[in-house]
Design a protein around this motif. Structure first.
Motif, PDB file in Angstrom:
ATOM      1  N   ALA A 198      -7.624   1.521  12.859  1.00  0.00           N
ATOM      2  CA  ALA A 198      -7.606   2.660  12.702  1.00  0.00           C
ATOM      3  C   ALA A 198      -6.191   4.180  12.615  1.00  0.00           C
ATOM      4  O   ALA A 198      -6.167   5.736  11.932  1.00  0.00           O
ATOM      5  N   ASN A 199      -5.228   3.863  12.945  1.00  0.00           N
ATOM      6  CA  ASN A 199      -3.751   3.860  13.519  1.00  0.00           C
ATOM      7  C   ASN A 199      -3.141   4.197  12.013  1.00  0.00           C
ATOM      8  O   ASN A 199      -2.079   5.114  11.178  1.00  0.00           O
ATOM      9  N   ILE A 200      -3.548   2.981  11.063  1.00  0.00           N
ATOM     10  CA  ILE A 200      -2.818   2.896   9.772  1.00  0.00           C
ATOM     11  C   ILE A 200      -3.442   3.568   8.971  1.00  0.00           C
ATOM     12  O   ILE A 200      -4.048   4.460   8.362  1.00  0.00           O
ATOM     13  N   GLU A 201      -2.558   4.721   8.020  1.00  0.00           N
ATOM     14  CA  GLU A 201      -2.750   5.393   7.230  1.00  0.00           C
ATOM     15  C   GLU A 201      -3.097   5.198   5.906  1.00  0.00           C
ATOM     16  O   GLU A 201      -2.251   4.688   5.096  1.00  0.00           O
ATOM     17  N   ASP A 202      -3.825   5.706   5.233  1.00  0.00           N
ATOM     18  CA  ASP A 202      -4.430   5.517   4.204  1.00  0.00           C
ATOM     19  C   ASP A 202      -3.449   6.503   3.630  1.00  0.00           C
ATOM     20  O   ASP A 202      -3.171   7.303   3.804  1.00  0.00           O
ATOM     21  N   GLY A 203      -3.217   5.316   1.740  1.00  0.00           N
ATOM     22  CA  GLY A 203      -2.480   6.109   0.975  1.00  0.00           C
ATOM     23  C   GLY A 203      -0.359   5.877   1.059  1.00  0.00           C
ATOM     24  O   GLY A 203       0.286   6.040   0.660  1.00  0.00           O
ATOM     25  N   GLY A 204      -0.871   4.690   2.455  1.00  0.00           N
ATOM     26  CA  GLY A 204       0.325   4.378   2.684  1.00  0.00           C
ATOM     27  C   GLY A 204       1.527   3.566   2.807  1.00  0.00           C
ATOM     28  O   GLY A 204       1.235   3.331   1.240  1.00  0.00           O
ATOM     29  N   ALA A 205       2.312   2.811   2.944  1.00  0.00           N
ATOM     30  CA  ALA A 205       2.924   1.848   3.016  1.00  0.00           C
ATOM     31  C   ALA A 205       1.713   0.496   3.003  1.00  0.00           C
ATOM     32  O   ALA A 205       1.208   0.924   3.365  1.00  0.00           O
ATOM     33  N   PRO A 206       2.221  -0.407   2.009  1.00  0.00           N
ATOM     34  CA  PRO A 206       0.942  -1.561   2.514  1.00  0.00           C
ATOM     35  C   PRO A 206       0.917  -2.862   3.546  1.00  0.00           C
ATOM     36  O   PRO A 206       2.375  -2.736   4.063  1.00  0.00           O
ATOM     37  N   TRP A 207      -0.299  -3.345   3.392  1.00  0.00           N
ATOM     38  CA  TRP A 207      -0.053  -4.043   4.909  1.00  0.00           C
ATOM     39  C   TRP A 207      -0.525  -4.658   5.200  1.00  0.00           C
ATOM     40  O   TRP A 207      -1.038  -5.470   4.337  1.00  0.00           O
ATOM     41  N   MET A 208      -0.001  -5.553   7.066  1.00  0.00           N
ATOM     42  CA  MET A 208      -0.530  -6.783   6.564  1.00  0.00           C
ATOM     43  C   MET A 208      -0.960  -6.795   8.092  1.00  0.00           C
ATOM     44  O   MET A 208      -0.210  -6.658   8.736  1.00  0.00           O
ATOM     45  N   MET A 209      -2.024  -7.604   7.985  1.00  0.00           N
ATOM     46  CA  MET A 209      -2.917  -7.584   9.400  1.00  0.00           C
ATOM     47  C   MET A 209      -3.312  -9.281  10.121  1.00  0.00           C
ATOM     48  O   MET A 209      -3.710 -10.026   9.307  1.00  0.00           O
ATOM     49  N   GLU A 296     -10.647   3.931   2.685  1.00  0.00           N
ATOM     50  CA  GLU A 296     -10.035   4.065   0.993  1.00  0.00           C
ATOM     51  C   GLU A 296      -9.038   2.905   1.067  1.00  0.00           C
ATOM     52  O   GLU A 296      -9.883   2.966  -0.264  1.00  0.00           O
ATOM     53  N   ASP A 297      -8.686   2.336   1.087  1.00  0.00           N
ATOM     54  CA  ASP A 297      -7.167   1.224   0.794  1.00  0.00           C
ATOM     55  C   ASP A 297      -8.568   0.482   1.360  1.00  0.00           C
ATOM     56  O   ASP A 297      -7.989  -1.399   0.767  1.00  0.00           O
ATOM     57  N   TYR A 298      -9.838  -0.336   1.195  1.00  0.00           N
ATOM     58  CA  TYR A 298     -10.489  -1.243   1.332  1.00  0.00           C
ATOM     59  C   TYR A 298     -10.811  -2.304   0.210  1.00  0.00           C
ATOM     60  O   TYR A 298      -9.982  -3.324   0.208  1.00  0.00           O
ATOM     61  N   ASN A 299     -11.029  -1.745  -0.582  1.00  0.00           N
ATOM     62  CA  ASN A 299     -11.116  -2.177  -1.978  1.00  0.00           C
ATOM     63  C   ASN A 299      -9.552  -3.323  -2.642  1.00  0.00           C
ATOM     64  O   ASN A 299     -10.022  -3.674  -3.175  1.00  0.00           O
ATOM     65  N   ASP A 300      -8.215  -2.523  -1.853  1.00  0.00           N
ATOM     66  CA  ASP A 300      -7.197  -3.403  -1.817  1.00  0.00           C
ATOM     67  C   ASP A 300      -6.769  -3.637  -1.009  1.00  0.00           C
ATOM     68  O   ASP A 300      -5.303  -4.561  -1.472  1.00  0.00           O
ATOM     69  N   THR A 301      -7.541  -4.424  -0.304  1.00  0.00           N
ATOM     70  CA  THR A 301      -7.283  -5.115   0.681  1.00  0.00           C
ATOM     71  C   THR A 301      -8.138  -6.923   0.740  1.00  0.00           C
ATOM     72  O   THR A 301      -9.380  -6.667   0.433  1.00  0.00           O
ATOM     73  N   LEU A 302      -7.070  -8.001   0.359  1.00  0.00           N
ATOM     74  CA  LEU A 302      -7.070  -9.186  -0.127  1.00  0.00           C
ATOM     75  C   LEU A 302      -7.748  -9.443   1.798  1.00  0.00           C
ATOM     76  O   LEU A 302      -6.815  -9.365   2.743  1.00  0.00           O
ATOM     77  N   ILE A 303      -8.601 -10.195   2.243  1.00  0.00           N
ATOM     78  CA  ILE A 303      -8.976 -10.555   3.749  1.00  0.00           C
ATOM     79  C   ILE A 303      -9.377 -12.154   3.783  1.00  0.00           C
ATOM     80  O   ILE A 303     -10.301 -12.913   2.259  1.00  0.00           O
TER      81      ILE A 303
END
Length: 494
Positions: A198-209, A296-303
Motif C-alpha cells: 500500500a505504501n509503494i509509490e506508483d510510477g516510482g522505482a521498480p520493486w521486488m517483493m 497501476e503497475d500490475y501489468n508490469d509486475t512479474l508474479i
C-alpha cells in the motif's frame, strides 16, 4: 531494450506440485494465475530440505556449489551457510535500483539475512542467527528441553494417545494435524506485506517483493473454516499408500514404521488437513494478489508462485519431506504471470524445470550475463513462447540427508530414475511403466535395466563433475557405485 518489471515472489513451504492439478483441492487464486500466465508442470527442487532448495532458488546453483546441505539452524547441521563469494540475484536487483522488500521465511543462511542482499525486512522468520528471532530457538532446542522432558517420560508412555499423535519415546510431543486459526503466523507475514504494498509509490522505482509462508508444512494445522470445505470429500488410499518398501533402503522402512502408528482414518484425516492447508495458502496468496491488481503497475509486475519442496503426504507410507527420493518430495508448483511480458498466456510447459532456473531468469531479464558456474537455465524462451535451442533431458537432485547420514544423488528423465544411496542399496525405477515408483529394479540383470543404469550413472557423474560435487571417493569401502565417476567421460555407447 532491457525490461525492468516489478518482481513478486510467493513461496510456500512443503507444497506438492500436483496440488495445482488435483481437482479436489480448492485453489481459485492460483488457478486464476495459471490462466493468466505459464504453468511449469514439471518443476523440481534440487534438495528435499528447505535451506538447500531456497539457496538454489536465490543463486541458480546446486548444494555442491553454494554449500548449504541442511537446514542451517538445526542442531546437527554441519553447513551453517553459503560458501564465501556466493552471489544471490536480489543483490543484482538492488544494484539496478530496485526497491526491495522481504516478508516471511528466510531459512537460507545462518550468517546472512535478507537485509544483506538489499531487502528491507518486514516480518521475517528463520532469519540469521544474529537476529533476535524466536523461530530459530523453536527449530533448534538444546539439551535443556530434554532435561525438562525427562520428568514427563512416565506420563508420556501411559497417557491416552491423541488423534494424529505419533509417539517417540524421549522426544517432544508431535501431533501430525489439527486446528489453528493462524497457523505459523502466516497471516502476520501477509499483513506486513499488504501494508508495504500500500505504501509503494506508483510510477516510482521498480520493486521486488518476496513473501515466504510456512504453510502447508507439517504439522498440518489449519483454520476450521478451511477444513470444513473438505468435510464431504472422499479420501481414497491406493497402492502407492500401501507400499511396504520391502525392496527399498532400510532407512525408508524405519521411517515408515514411525508413521504406521497412524490408523487408516488418521491418514485420511491428515490428507484432508493438508488439502485444507493448501486452500488456506491460496487464500493468503489471493489477499496479496487482489491488492496487487489495484496498482497501476500490475501489468508490469512479474508474479511467481512456487514452493521450496514437496511432501510425501502418505505415499509409500511416508509423510513430510526428507531423504527418500520419491517424486512427491521433489515435485513442486511453479506458475509465472506477467501481463505485459508473457506471450500467449494460459500455457502449460512440459519441459523439466528446476528451482535453480529462476535466478538466471531474473538475471537475464535485466540484460545481465549469467555466470558460467550457474547450472540453472533461463526460462525467458518459455516466457516468450519460443523453444529454447538447448534444454535439459535429465533432472538431478543432491542431498546429504541431514549430514549425520544419507548421502544421496538422483538422476531421472521421463523413462527411468536412478537413486544412488551411499548408505544402502541403490534404486532404479521404470517410470514409463511404474510412475508411482513401486518396484525397485536395481537388482535386475536384464539387458534393458543394465543399459539404463549405465547411462544414468554416466549422466549422474557428468552432472557431479559440472557442479564440483565432492561425493566421489575411490576408497574401496566407500566407492560403491556400480558404475564409477570415470563413466562421466566415457564415449561408450549404451
Amino acid at each position: 531494450m532491457t525490461i525492468k518489471p516489478n518482481i513478486f515472489v510467493f513461496m510456500t513451504d512443503q507444497q506438492r506440485g500436483d496440488t495445482l492439478t488435483d481437482p479436489r483441492i480448492i485453489m481459485p487464486n492460483i488457478r486464476s494465475l495459471m490462466r493468466e500466465g505459464v504453468h511449469f508442470e514439471n518443476t523440481y527442487c534440487p534438495s528435499p530440505h528447505c535451506c538447500p532448495s531456497r539457496a538454489s532458488f536465490f543463486t541458480g546453483l546446486y548444494p555442491s556449489q553454494h554449500g548449504v546441505w541442511n537446514n542451517v539452524c538445526v542442531q546437527n547441521t554441519l553447513s551453517k551457510g553459503l560458501n564465501p563469494g556466493t552471489e544471490l540475484f536480489p543483490s543484482l536487483l538492488d544494484a539496478k535500483g530496485y526497491d526491495m522488500y522481504y516478508a516471511g521465511k528466510w531459512h537460507v543462511c545462518s550468517q546472512t539475512g535478507p537485509e544483506d542482499y538489499g531487502f528491507k525486512e518486514l516480518h521475517v522468520t528463520n532469519n540469521k542467527i544474529t537476529k533476535d528471532d524466536p523461530t530459530i530457538a523453536l527449530m533448534s532446542p538444546g539439551w535443556e528441553m530434554y532435561q525438562n522432558l525427562a520428568a514427563q517420560l512416565e506420563t508420556q508412555e501411559t497417557a491416552p494417545k491423541k488423534e494424529g499423535e505419533i509417539r517417540r519415546k524421549g522426544y517432544p510431543e508431535y501431533v501430525h494435524y489439527g486446528l489453528d486459526e493462524n497457523p505459523f503466523d502466516d497471516m502476520g507475514v501477509i499483513d506486513s506485506a499488504l501494508s508495504q504494498i500500500a505504501n509503494i509509490e506508483d510510477g516510482g522505482a521498480p520493486w521486488m517483493m518476496y513473501i515466504g509462508t510456512l504453510g502447508p508444512h507439517d504439522p498440518y494445522i489449519v483454520p476450521q473454516r478451511f477444513l470444513d470445505m473438505y468435510k464431504d470429500i472422499e479420501i481414497a488410499l491406493t497402492d502407492i499408500h500401501f507400499d511396504t518398501l520391502k525392496d527399498k533402503p532400510t532407512l525408508y522402512r524405519r521411517t515408515q514404521r514411525l508413521f504406521n502408528q497412524l490408523s487408516i482414518k488418521e491418514k485420511k484425516e491428515a490428507i484432508r488437513h493438508y488439502m485444507a492447508f493448501c486452500t488456506y495458502e491460496d487464500y493468503l496468496f489471493g489477499l496479496v494478489l487482489d491488492q496487487l491488481k489495484t496498482r497501476e503497475d500490475y501489468n508490469d509486475t512479474l508474479i511467481l508462485f512456487t514452493s521450496d519442496h514437496g511432501d510425501y503426504n502418505g505415499e509409500h507410507g511416508l509423510w513430510c519431506k526428507g531423504l527418500p527420493a520419491f517424486k512427491g518430495g521433489y515435485h513442486i508448483p511453479a506458475v509465472m504471470s506477467w501481463k505485459n511480458g508473457i506471450k500467449n498466456p494460459g500455457r502449460t510447459v512440459a519441459e523439466f524445470v528446476s528451482l535453480a532456473d529462476f535466478s538466471p531468469t531474473f538475471t537475464e531479464l535485466l540484460g545481465e550475463d549469467v555466470a558460467e558456474n550457474v547450472v540453472g537455465q533461463s526460462l525467458l524462451p518459455f516466457i516468450n513462447d519460443t523453444k529454447p535451442s538447448e534444454w535439459r533431458d535429465y533432472m538431478f537432485t543432491q542431498t546429504n540427508g541431514n549430514e549425520v547420514y544419507g548421502i544421496q544423488r538422483t538422476v531421472f528423465n521421463h523413462s527411468w530414475k536412478l537413486v544412488h544411496n551411499t548408505f544402502d542399496e541403490d534404486e532404479l525405477y521404470d517410470l514409463a511403466n511404474d510412475p508411482d515408483e513401486l518396484t525397485n529394479l536395481f537388482g535386475s540383470e536384464s539387458d534393458l535395466t543394465q543399459q539404463a543404469k549405465k547411462e544414468l550413472f554416466k549422466q549422474m557423474w557428468s552432472f557431479a563433475s559440472k557442479t564440483e560435487d565432492q561425493s566421489l571417493n575411490p576408497y574401496i569401502m566407500v566407492g560403491l557405485a556400480e558404475f564409477g565417476p570415470a563413466y562421466a567421460y566415457s564415449t561408450q555407447e549404451g
